[in-house]
Every structure is written in C-alpha cells, then in structure tokens.
Write a protein that holds these residues in place. Structure first.
Motif, PDB file in Angstrom:
ATOM      1  N   ASP A 109       0.821  -1.209   0.000  1.00  0.00           N
ATOM      2  CA  ASP A 109       0.000   0.000   0.000  1.00  0.00           C
ATOM      3  C   ASP A 109       0.859   1.265   0.000  1.00  0.00           C
ATOM      4  OD1 ASP A 109      -2.462   1.329   0.000  1.00  0.00           O
ATOM      5  OD2 ASP A 109      -2.505   1.456   2.189  1.00  0.00           O
ATOM      6  N   GLU A 110       1.949   1.241   0.744  1.00  0.00           N
ATOM      7  CA  GLU A 110       2.787   2.422   0.879  1.00  0.00           C
ATOM      8  C   GLU A 110       3.867   2.514  -0.202  1.00  0.00           C
ATOM      9  OE1 GLU A 110       2.686   4.871   3.188  1.00  0.00           O
ATOM     10  OE2 GLU A 110       1.163   4.098   4.552  1.00  0.00           O
ATOM     11  N   ASN A 111       4.407   1.366  -0.624  1.00  0.00           N
ATOM     12  CA  ASN A 111       5.611   1.420  -1.448  1.00  0.00           C
ATOM     13  C   ASN A 111       5.568   0.465  -2.645  1.00  0.00           C
ATOM     14  OD1 ASN A 111       8.204   2.933  -1.163  1.00  0.00           O
ATOM     15  ND2 ASN A 111       9.089   0.901  -1.418  1.00  0.00           N
ATOM     16  N   GLY A 112       4.405  -0.066  -2.964  1.00  0.00           N
ATOM     17  CA  GLY A 112       4.319  -1.088  -3.990  1.00  0.00           C
ATOM     18  C   GLY A 112       4.325  -0.546  -5.404  1.00  0.00           C
ATOM     19  N   ALA A 113       4.614  -1.452  -6.346  1.00  0.00           N
ATOM     20  CA  ALA A 113       4.581  -1.130  -7.763  1.00  0.00           C
ATOM     21  C   ALA A 113       4.151  -2.362  -8.535  1.00  0.00           C
ATOM     22  CB  ALA A 113       5.949  -0.649  -8.243  1.00  0.00           C
ATOM     23  N   LEU A 114       3.690  -2.138  -9.759  1.00  0.00           N
ATOM     24  CA  LEU A 114       3.194  -3.190 -10.640  1.00  0.00           C
ATOM     25  C   LEU A 114       3.963  -3.132 -11.943  1.00  0.00           C
ATOM     26  CD1 LEU A 114      -0.494  -2.176  -9.989  1.00  0.00           C
ATOM     27  CD2 LEU A 114       0.548  -4.293  -9.111  1.00  0.00           C
ATOM     28  N   LEU A 115       4.327  -4.298 -12.456  1.00  0.00           N
ATOM     29  CA  LEU A 115       5.150  -4.343 -13.656  1.00  0.00           C
ATOM     30  C   LEU A 115       4.592  -5.352 -14.642  1.00  0.00           C
ATOM     31  CD1 LEU A 115       7.802  -3.560 -15.160  1.00  0.00           C
ATOM     32  CD2 LEU A 115       8.914  -5.448 -13.929  1.00  0.00           C
ATOM     33  N   ASP A 116       4.481  -4.919 -15.885  1.00  0.00           N
ATOM     34  CA  ASP A 116       4.224  -5.819 -17.005  1.00  0.00           C
ATOM     35  C   ASP A 116       5.449  -5.719 -17.900  1.00  0.00           C
ATOM     36  OD1 ASP A 116       3.133  -7.450 -18.947  1.00  0.00           O
ATOM     37  OD2 ASP A 116       1.963  -5.839 -19.869  1.00  0.00           O
ATOM     38  N   ALA A 117       6.180  -6.813 -18.044  1.00  0.00           N
ATOM     39  CA  ALA A 117       7.450  -6.773 -18.769  1.00  0.00           C
ATOM     40  C   ALA A 117       7.744  -8.120 -19.394  1.00  0.00           C
ATOM     41  CB  ALA A 117       8.586  -6.388 -17.816  1.00  0.00           C
TER      42      ALA A 117
ATOM     43  N   ALA B  42       1.068  -9.351 -17.937  1.00  0.00           N
ATOM     44  CA  ALA B  42       0.360  -9.007 -16.700  1.00  0.00           C
ATOM     45  C   ALA B  42      -0.601  -7.854 -16.972  1.00  0.00           C
ATOM     46  CB  ALA B  42       1.356  -8.608 -15.616  1.00  0.00           C
ATOM     47  N   ALA B  43      -1.871  -8.053 -16.640  1.00  0.00           N
ATOM     48  CA  ALA B  43      -2.853  -6.978 -16.769  1.00  0.00           C
ATOM     49  C   ALA B  43      -2.740  -6.072 -15.550  1.00  0.00           C
ATOM     50  CB  ALA B  43      -4.256  -7.557 -16.873  1.00  0.00           C
ATOM     51  N   LEU B  44      -2.615  -4.781 -15.779  1.00  0.00           N
ATOM     52  CA  LEU B  44      -2.423  -3.839 -14.675  1.00  0.00           C
ATOM     53  C   LEU B  44      -3.673  -3.009 -14.404  1.00  0.00           C
ATOM     54  CD1 LEU B  44       1.225  -2.566 -15.365  1.00  0.00           C
ATOM     55  CD2 LEU B  44       0.437  -4.630 -14.196  1.00  0.00           C
ATOM     56  N   ASP B  45      -4.827  -3.452 -14.906  1.00  0.00           N
ATOM     57  CA  ASP B  45      -6.063  -2.750 -14.603  1.00  0.00           C
ATOM     58  C   ASP B  45      -6.501  -3.061 -13.173  1.00  0.00           C
ATOM     59  OD1 ASP B  45      -8.453  -4.995 -14.812  1.00  0.00           O
ATOM     60  OD2 ASP B  45      -6.733  -5.445 -16.098  1.00  0.00           O
ATOM     61  N   ASP B  46      -7.403  -2.250 -12.654  1.00  0.00           N
ATOM     62  CA  ASP B  46      -7.803  -2.335 -11.250  1.00  0.00           C
ATOM     63  C   ASP B  46      -8.392  -3.698 -10.892  1.00  0.00           C
ATOM     64  OD1 ASP B  46      -8.339  -1.440  -8.640  1.00  0.00           O
ATOM     65  OD2 ASP B  46     -10.308  -0.666  -9.210  1.00  0.00           O
ATOM     66  N   VAL B  47      -9.252  -4.242 -11.736  1.00  0.00           N
ATOM     67  CA  VAL B  47      -9.886  -5.526 -11.443  1.00  0.00           C
ATOM     68  C   VAL B  47      -8.838  -6.636 -11.380  1.00  0.00           C
ATOM     69  CG1 VAL B  47     -11.519  -7.253 -12.283  1.00  0.00           C
ATOM     70  CG2 VAL B  47     -12.088  -4.830 -12.451  1.00  0.00           C
ATOM     71  N   SER B  48      -7.901  -6.637 -12.321  1.00  0.00           N
ATOM     72  CA  SER B  48      -6.883  -7.679 -12.358  1.00  0.00           C
ATOM     73  C   SER B  48      -5.946  -7.594 -11.166  1.00  0.00           C
ATOM     74  CB  SER B  48      -6.085  -7.590 -13.665  1.00  0.00           C
ATOM     75  OG  SER B  48      -6.925  -7.781 -14.788  1.00  0.00           O
ATOM     76  N   VAL B  49      -5.540  -6.386 -10.812  1.00  0.00           N
ATOM     77  CA  VAL B  49      -4.629  -6.221  -9.688  1.00  0.00           C
ATOM     78  C   VAL B  49      -5.301  -6.659  -8.389  1.00  0.00           C
ATOM     79  CG1 VAL B  49      -3.249  -4.587  -8.350  1.00  0.00           C
ATOM     80  CG2 VAL B  49      -3.349  -4.391 -10.841  1.00  0.00           C
ATOM     81  N   ALA B  50      -6.552  -6.264  -8.197  1.00  0.00           N
ATOM     82  CA  ALA B  50      -7.277  -6.689  -6.994  1.00  0.00           C
ATOM     83  C   ALA B  50      -7.329  -8.210  -6.908  1.00  0.00           C
ATOM     84  CB  ALA B  50      -8.684  -6.101  -6.993  1.00  0.00           C
TER      85      ALA B  50
END
Length: 253
Positions: A124-132, A194-202
């Motif tokens: 929540d504080e320091n996370g990130a998402l990557l599609d690579a 990796a899908a980085l949309d809100d539904v997929s990340v949740a």
C-alpha cells in the motif's frame, strides 16, 4: 495548507495526472483541504474522503475505513497521493482494506502487525506493478542490474511500470536515486503478460501468498526514460543503490 508543487510531467505520474491536476486545483479552491478537494472530483467507485478529525480517538484507521466506507484524510501530500490511488485503483484499495480489517478484527492492534498486515502495508505504501518481457523479470528477480538496465535496455519499450504506493509517489516529488519500489511478483513469476487494470490487480491480492511477501526491489530512477542520468551505463555502478543479491558479486561486473 498549500500542496507543494508537483511536476505532473514526470513519467511515473502518468496514471494519476488527470485526476491529480484536477484534485490539486480543487484543494486550492477549498482553502487547502485535501479531503474536500478529493471529494470534489471523486467517483461512485471511490469512497468518500473526510477530514482527519472524523477518525475517532483509538479507532484503527483501516477498521474505520472498512466500517464507514470513508477515508479520514489529513492536509498533506501523503494523504493527497493516497486519495489519488483510491481514485485510480478503488477495487485494489478496497481489497487491501478488507484484508487489513479482517486481520485487525481477528488479532486486534498490537505492537506488531503480523506477516500479512506487514505485507499489505508495504504494498500500500511502497508497492509497484510491472508488465514486462520474461527476460526483464528474470533479471529483476536476480538483481542482475546490468542485464535489466544496460544490455536489456531495449526491452523496456515493451514494459510498463505503475507505481501504486502513495508514500512512494510522495517521495518522488523530490526524486532521489536511492528511492526503491517493491514490485509485486506475479504468481507465474513474470512468464506471461500481466494486466495492470484495477480488477486484475485486486484479483492478484491473495492473502496466503501476500503473507510470504512476494516483492522484488526496484530502484525506480533506473527505469529508462525516468531519469536523464541513467542514459550513461555508469549510473548503475552504484552498489549502495543497485545492490546484488546476498552472496553474489555485482551483476554484470
């Protein structure tokens, strides 16, 4: 209160730029009240933003959000970015809050959070998402910075990095080379898109897996195009920032 100046042209702010610029203007119209500014541009999918004093004394922040569906908000940059992430990723933030509130209901609030709450807070504080591409994921997991950023640099044109943590976004208002994100490792290890949309990340936020802290560190100013200085390969010859895995030499050396 006046928000510090934010350079919305920075590449890491692209997912938040439209809402961020509108919210900053709304905060100014509301005499510096961050909750009111966020509320002005809020959507039906996001919770209501309320002033911090609406959080009762002694009430756990996450439990209060879960119970009231409101987010107590202070007049500072940290909570401003928290609100922007709520607007961009409401399902993901609700999932994090649901898991936090469940742990609080079960164990209460003690001196330590426990493994799951630690992981939830870290993301929540320091996370990130990557599609690579898989080659970049392998280099990142191995802390092979030379492959990740120098020899494999061209592959970043096929990658997308989204910063999720609001404390991370706050720190980058004043960019510094050591600032590091905790990238959520996909269940497949990064071997597929990796899908980085809100539904997929949740949907990626599985409690059992999160408790094992499936994160890999990424110094974000190493990302091509995110810092002019990193165009020189020597930028990465800094083991205090681009640290090798324990027990290994400096990758690429």
């Amino acid at each position: 209160m006046t928000l510090p100046a934010i350079d919305w042209a920075q590449p890491w702010l692209a997912p938040y730029r439209a809402d961020g610029e509108a919210a900053a203007q709304a905060v100014a119209r509301n005499d510096g009240c961050v909750a009111a500014g966020l509320q002005d541009i809020g959507s039906t999918s996001a919770p209501d933003f309320v002033r911090q004093y609406e959080l009762p004394t002694g009430q756990a922040f996450e439990a209060h959000i879960f119970r009231t569906r409101t987010v107590p908000t202070r007049d500072n940059l940290h909570d401003f970015f928290n609100g922007l992430v709520w607007l961009a990723f409401p399902r993901t933030k609700r999932r994090l809050n649901e898991l936090q509130a469940g742990e609080i209901a079960r164990d209460g609030v003690g001196a330590t959070r426990g493994a799951l709450r630690d992981a939830l807070t870290l993301f929540d504080e320091n996370g990130a998402l990557l599609d690579a591409p898989p080659a970049l994921w392998r280099a990142l997991v191995a802390r092979d910075w030379h492959t990740l950023f120098v020899s494999g640099r061209g592959l970043w044109s096929e990658a997308r990095l989204v910063l999720f943590g609001h404390a991370l976004l706050e720190k980058l208002v004043t960019p510094r080379k050591p600032i590091t994100a905790h990238v959520l490792l996909p269940a497949d290890g990064g071997n597929g898109p990796a899908a980085l949309d809100d539904v997929s990340v949740a949907g990626m936020l599985d409690a059992q897996r999160l408790g094992r802290k499936p994160f890999v560190p990424l110094p974000v100013l190493g990302v091509p195009g995110w810092c002019a200085g990193n165009e020189a390969a020597q930028f990465y010859d800094d083991p205090k920032v681009f640290r090798p895995l324990a027990g290994r030499g400096i990758p690429g050396a």
